[in-house]
Design a protein around this motif. Structure first.
Motif, PDB file in Angstrom:
ATOM      1  N   LEU A 154       0.849  -1.185   0.000  1.00 15.07           N
ATOM      2  CA  LEU A 154       0.000   0.000   0.000  1.00 15.07           C
ATOM      3  C   LEU A 154       0.888   1.240   0.000  1.00 15.07           C
ATOM      4  N   PRO A 155       0.417   2.349  -0.572  1.00 20.99           N
ATOM      5  CA  PRO A 155       1.231   3.566  -0.595  1.00 20.99           C
ATOM      6  C   PRO A 155       1.689   4.008   0.802  1.00 20.99           C
ATOM      7  N   SER A 156       0.898   3.722   1.824  1.00 22.78           N
ATOM      8  CA  SER A 156       1.232   4.147   3.186  1.00 22.78           C
ATOM      9  C   SER A 156       2.258   3.217   3.858  1.00 22.78           C
ATOM     10  N   GLN A 157       2.542   2.081   3.253  1.00 28.82           N
ATOM     11  CA  GLN A 157       3.469   1.133   3.857  1.00 28.82           C
ATOM     12  C   GLN A 157       4.903   1.426   3.425  1.00 28.82           C
TER      13      GLN A 157
END
Length: 180
Positions: free
Chosen positions: A71-74
């Motif tokens: 995910l982009p947030s990971q």
């Protein structure tokens, strides 16, 4: 051995994927820190057909085995690559890669990788698949883009359908082709 070079080993679902410890150990012996990335089908093979294999590969490499986009947030869990080895490379992944399809993490990495790092590709498919006219065009296209495709003399030679010799897969040729 101390390493300062990172190799992404990107494996597709072909019989040699059942012996990924062979190229990992050989690359480590050659001074590479190896990170393993699997196509979704190769991941399924190793998690459903080979109990404990994923954990053994993670222990061997010292890195998580990746098979899907994060995910982009990971955060990124792998160091950036200095080179990539795509082996075994299936006909399916070859065709998608040559046409810039990036629908899996493995394909996304190698599609972008052409512009970023040296890439060695060691195919594994039978001679009936290799006879399709698009296969040679795809190989030629990737070679023109700078990918070292080890198909034919000095690399992988396609076999008759259902007659592959897993012990004859030329892992060492791919390791030897990596940049020094």
């Amino acid at each position: 051995m101390t390493t300062n070079r990172t190799l992404y080993l990107i494996a597709c679902a072909a019989p040699p994927a059942r012996r990924l410890s062979v190229p990992i150990k050989a690359a480590q012996q050659a001074g590479w820190d190896v990170c393993l990335i699997l196509t979704p089908s190769a991941h399924r093979w190793l998690t459903e057909d080979a109990e404990g294999e994923m954990e053994a590969l993670e222990q061997l490499t010292g890195h998580p085995v990746r098979h899907q986009y994060k995910l982009p947030s990971q955060p990124d869990v792998l160091p950036p690559p200095d080179a990539m080895l795509v082996a075994p490379l299936t006909n399916n992944t070859l065709a998608k890669w040559a046409t810039a399809v990036s629908d899996t993490l493995a394909l996304g990495l190698i599609t972008e990788g052409i512009a970023l790092v040296p890439i060695i590709a060691l195919p594994h498919f039978n001679d009936a698949q290799a006879a399709h006219p698009a296969v040679q065009r795809h190989v030629d296209f990737l070679r023109e883009a700078g990918v070292t495709v080890l198909l034919g003399e000095g690399g992988f030679t396609p076999h008759k359908p259902k007659h592959g010799n897993l012990d004859a897969y030329p892992w060492q040729a791919a390791i030897d082709a990596l940049p020094a």
